[in-house]
Scaffold this motif. Structure first.
Motif, short mmCIF file in Angstrom:
data_model
loop_
_atom_site.label_atom_id
_atom_site.label_comp_id
_atom_site.label_asym_id
_atom_site.label_seq_id
_atom_site.Cartn_x
_atom_site.Cartn_y
_atom_site.Cartn_z
N UNK A 194 31.08 94.18 35.51
CA UNK A 194 30.38 94.14 34.49
C UNK A 194 30.46 95.67 34.28
N UNK B 35 21.70 83.34 35.68
CA UNK B 35 20.24 83.77 35.49
C UNK B 35 20.31 85.14 34.93
N UNK C 109 30.30 96.15 25.93
CA UNK C 109 29.56 95.79 26.70
C UNK C 109 30.21 94.39 27.51
N UNK D 196 24.55 89.66 33.21
CA UNK D 196 25.50 90.70 33.93
C UNK D 196 25.88 90.62 35.15
#
Lengths: 666, 666
Positions: free
Chosen positions: A104, A135, A76, A138
């Motif tokens: 991402x 915030x 990830x 991703x």
């Protein structure tokens, strides 16, 4: 009807003629080659699901797709161009714009065409406007990196696992769980596997009754077909069990023909010998070709092999399987398994072999390959193989066997201690967890075996009597021995004998049970036997225990005390090795009475005349008493549930169980 | 939603926390004990037929009947009283009246009450009137014996095999074919076995597509559920495969609840990590209790364990299985198998372990138990374990593995040659039949592997390039090496290199194939690449083979001849280890061209620009060339069918296959 002069001209005097095992196998294979049945019988295409497990690939699997079939992110994180991170360092970070320079990706996601590396999410600082932390990690506006990446970092390149056209699995491979995954990954939805051979199992014999029907004297429960069917199934075939056919030549021929027409192999059980009702060889001769009648293997030599002509054309091989259960099961292993392996296209079963020392002298017919069942355990540093019953009728010898020792043709026997190779039925790990108990028989050992099995231990007990047990300990052939040896001088149990037989071995003598010995007589005690004095009465047939058994010593001690001459006891020379065997002898009418424990009388519904109480103790070399192997025994002896189950047997007391009586030599 | 502060307060920043494996297992067992799910789930009574195979006894089997349940003849012959034969000898035969003193019995027939021995039919003379030989040997008037019989000769006494009340098999035993026979023999018609645990398998992931559906870029074929279901089945459970659930928290929770309500165990596949779409831990927390998130094992550390509260009351354990296929399969072995064993009441699987030497240096994360897949073979007297790909995504590493080496926590790696214990997936017999080929990669080795498998040999090939193969031979780590090393001085293949690298090892150099090397380019050759000169053109991205590969030496030789500076070739430093990997790099667009064989181009539908022909030969230490292990290779090289299959690959010639080029050192 009997065309082959080798089997003799007259039906009643035919006798089988044993040939060596390799020759028999060769004849069958050659005949199968001649009729085109020597390899895979057919191919099935089946869907790729868990039912494919255990099936055998009929063809190699070549990859249709690569896996991954695109460049995939291995983490990830953010996909980027490695070049854009050049020069990044802790003090000189690089900032990339998300969207243009970084995107991402989750693990497994495809890399954008322009990207050639992935930075894991935990290695970047995700930033929003004014470079404050984002915030949503991703979906930041920018990411800051403090390390340069080489190209293709954290990328699983296309074909990393499988490249299209590669060999994934060869033909003949038996499918396991992970194989199914690899086949799916390489783009297949089906597998082409060998068709399972269908095997007809024909039990024959007028004396047979199916499992579940009441048995009367002379009836034999027909379970060979069950064992053969289960074997066929476990080896990848399909079993078709036929009902029992009585010993009628025409009926047998009809059934064999019917079976041959609808299956790939016929197993005709029993009737394969040369007795008056042994029709198998004649049936094969009438319906096809008899290839072999008699193979030089024990047990199981009256094996028949042949080919049956199918009604629709073609041939079906037939194996005449001997009737004794051990012979039948071994015939399965020796002849049926390799044939099924050939038809499935897989390797034949290759049992694991280990080296062991045989515990006692054995003899063997020099003309045969002799399949000897053994139990195997490790005592100290030696792996020992103890022969089990050789009887072809004793199926428990196969059930209890840890493996097979083959004494080949030409070998007439082995001395005790000789090295042998054991074909294992169990894993070596189980062998390591085996407790060898050799000595006196007691029914409570069965309870102990059951209880130990819940503690990853296997109790293997050989019944050789109390003295035999001490001898086995001296030879280093057992972990413990049950003993109840009364010393006539002191009235003490076991200690004087241990001093004599094991003067140099540190042993721990542990209390096991107190038990009542007495005379076992028929229900109602028809001969009105009251004590040992009655054994010399005319018409009273005694059944004795073997020399060295504690019970035998107890008997002799009391006979001497009473001044009774053993020579006057009818049956004094008839010996059995266990309490239950003595009880069985009385129950069957073979004898009128015997000396044994109360539980044995109750087990076979006999009457019991209590005579003496005695102490049955465990003699355990201290090195084993303290071992990890025997730890569960030490636990069980203090376990209330276990003690209760022993106490539940009639005539037993357990109040001192587990108490250390003595450490010897003192 | 996320109650455990240990996982962090914010959903996106939770990260799993690895705990040691034994602690994780202990937490699960303890939790199962607290909810009463730590042992056999239930008992079923099933009929005694071949479907009982592989089931586990929930209770011990005690004998109801003895076997035989009467005194039975062990031979075809005449039942008689042993006493009546007293004194019989060759010169002083005894004659008995059939009917009164002797009765014909077949094997298995009960003895008449008055009889106590059997004389085999072949040991008597059957007589009719006037003592002439009887017409029917089974029904004579008299029989003549020339030998006295002891009592109970050729009799199987009642209880010889099994005595009623004896322990036949302990609880926890997995039923084999012979066991079914013994259970039937002891008077049972049914067996009480443990209920198979039902296991729900829930694949989750928006990127997943079921087996059989077309895949596009980014799609992942969902086969973990297939592997897990097959594992569950092979370990004695029942698998319930659910359809794929997309990455939607509510949907996942719903499915987990549904699965927990109807099964004994839920395997929730993937989503067990801490990425943006990893919902498993949160789902477990919402629906029950999270016990473990993260176990210190590689691959497979993001394992989750927990308990789900059933709608109908009670609990169902859940295991969050990581998504990478190797991780998923190993999670099955490490966590699911022991749990199923416990619920079935049987012993957990105990893989056979052998000692081996690791072939190369490996590193390992010190904090984890590291499960390294290896291939195992015996080269000379050494058992060698060669590590396979460590990637958690490489399922073929499990398929090809002969076993697992566990590098325990605290171990940071091993030096080449270090002793290791291998948990075997294959039988030691297969290991003995393994041919280790280390060296240059060629597609024909796959064909060879397939062909050898039909000859009971397994070809395991590691691709380390031609020079790497010679080094492996020198180290005694391979049986043979494929090599195509061009000597720039002589234009000769291999021999100068063998002289240099293997000066003291007698080797046989054998012709294998001639093959064409050339440039692999995209279909249609969009960059119009014609030769090595084009590699330095701007915009042409090359993919190279690794240093020591024959293809690399060939490239460097020709680059030098042409005066091309490798530093000017973009991608010269990007290395792959096989022809197919080079082809895959081109097919995926990662590179524009690479040097390789024609067959690799065709496999991935690339264009091919033929440049050079070369000789690919097998370097075989003579001791192995002549060995039994390699005999099938010698046969195959002369086999017309095999040669034709190799010739069928594009760009290969086989006319000299099998020819001995040289015996070195000369």
């Amino acid at each position: 009807m009997c065309h082959n002069p080798e089997w003799g001209g007259k039906t009643m005097s035919v006798y089988l003629h044993d040939i060596p095992l390799p020759e028999a196998q060769q004849r069958l294979i050659q005949a199968l080659e001649e009729v085109g049945l020597e390899s895979v019988l057919g191919v099935e295409e089946i869907p790729l699901d868990e039912r494919a497990l255990g099936r055998v690939l009929a063809e190699p699997v070549w990859a249709r797709l690569s896996s991954p079939h695109y460049h995939a992110s291995a983490m990830d994180g953010f996909a980027l161009r490695a070049e854009a991170t050049a020069g990044a360092s802790p003090t000189r970070p690089v900032i990339l714009q998300v969207g243009e320079q970084a995107v991402y990706v989750d693990t497994g996601d495809p890399l954008p065409d322009w990207a050639n590396a992935v930075v894991p999410i935990e290695n970047v600082e995700a930033l929003d406007e004014q470079d404050i932390p984002a915030a949503d990690a991703r979906h930041p506006l920018k990411i800051r990196l403090r390390e340069a990446l080489p190209p293709w970092t954290h990328v699983r390149p296309m074909g990393e696992d499988i490249v299209a056209t590669e060999l994934v699995l060869p033909a003949g491979h038996t499918l396991r769980a992970v194989d199914l995954g690899a086949i799916a990954a390489s783009g297949h939805t089906h597998v082409r596997v060998s068709r399972p051979p269908r095997v007809a199992i024909l039990p024959t014999g007028t004396e047979l009754v199916p499992v579940g029907q009441p048995v009367k004297r002379g009836d034999i429960i027909e379970y060979n077909s069950l064992v053969l069917a289960a074997q066929v199934r476990s080896w990848g075939g399909e079993a078709v069990r036929f009902p029992i056919t009585p010993d009628d030549f025409e009926q047998i021929c009809q059934r064999v023909q019917q079976a041959a027409d609808m299956t790939d192999l016929v197993l005709l059980n029993a009737g394969s010998s040369a007795g008056s009702e042994d029709f198998s060889a004649r049936a094969v001769e009438r319906l096809g070709t008899l290839l072999v009648h008699g193979v030089a293997v024990r047990p199981g030599h009256p094996v028949i092999m042949g080919l049956i002509r199918r009604s629709q054309g073609g041939w079906t091989p037939i194996i005449g399987v001997p009737g004794y259960p051990v012979s039948a099961a071994l015939t399965g292993e020796i002849f049926v398994e390799p044939l099924l392996a050939r038809w499935l296209g897989r390797r034949p079963a290759e049992p694991l072999e280990i080296e062991a020392q045989i515990t006692r002298k054995v003899t063997s017919p020099a003309g045969d390959d002799d399949y000897m069942r053994v139990v195997v355990g490790k005592v100290g540093n030696r792996v020992l193989a103890a022969p089990l019953s050789r009887g072809a009728g004793v199926i428990t010898s196969l059930v209890r066997a840890d493996g097979i020792v083959i004494l080949p043709r030409g070998v007439q026997g082995l001395e005790a201690g000789a090295p042998v190779r054991v074909r294992l039925y169990r894993s070596p790990a189980e062998v390591e967890q085996t407790i060898f108990a050799i000595g006196s028989h007691d029914l409570t050992l069965d309870l102990l075996a059951q209880a130990l099995s819940a503690h990853q231990r296997r109790l293997v007990s050989a019944n050789v009597g109390s003295l035999g047990g001490l001898v086995a300990l001296r030879r280093g052939e057992a972990h413990l021995a049950g003993a109840h040896l009364l010393d006539p001088q002191t009235g003490e149990f076991n200690i004087p004998y241990i001093r004599q037989y094991l003067p140099d071995t540190p042993v721990t003598l542990v209390e096991w049970v107190g038990r009542i010995q007495g005379l076992l007589v028929c229900k109602g005690n028809p001969l009105n036997i009251r004590g040992l004095e009655d054994l010399v009465r005319a018409g009273v047939r005694f059944i004795n225990r073997q020399r060295g058994a504690g019970t035998r010593i107890l008997l002799d001690y009391h006979l001497e005390r009473l001044g009774i001459d053993p020579a006057k006891i009818q049956g004094y020379d008839q010996e059995e090795y266990t309490h239950l065997a003595v009880a069985a002898a009385v129950a069957s009418g073979r004898a009128d009475c015997g000396l044994g424990v109360m539980a044995a009388a109750q087990a076979l519904d006999l009457d019991f005349i209590p005579l003496f109480t005695e102490r049955y103790q465990l003699v355990i070399p201290t090195v084993y008493y303290e071992s990890d192997l025997l730890a569960p025994l030490r636990v069980l002896m203090q376990d209330e549930n276990f003690r209760r189950s022993v106490q539940g047997l009639p005539g037993y007391t357990v109040e001192n169980m587990g108490q250390v009586v003595a450490q010897l030599p003192q």
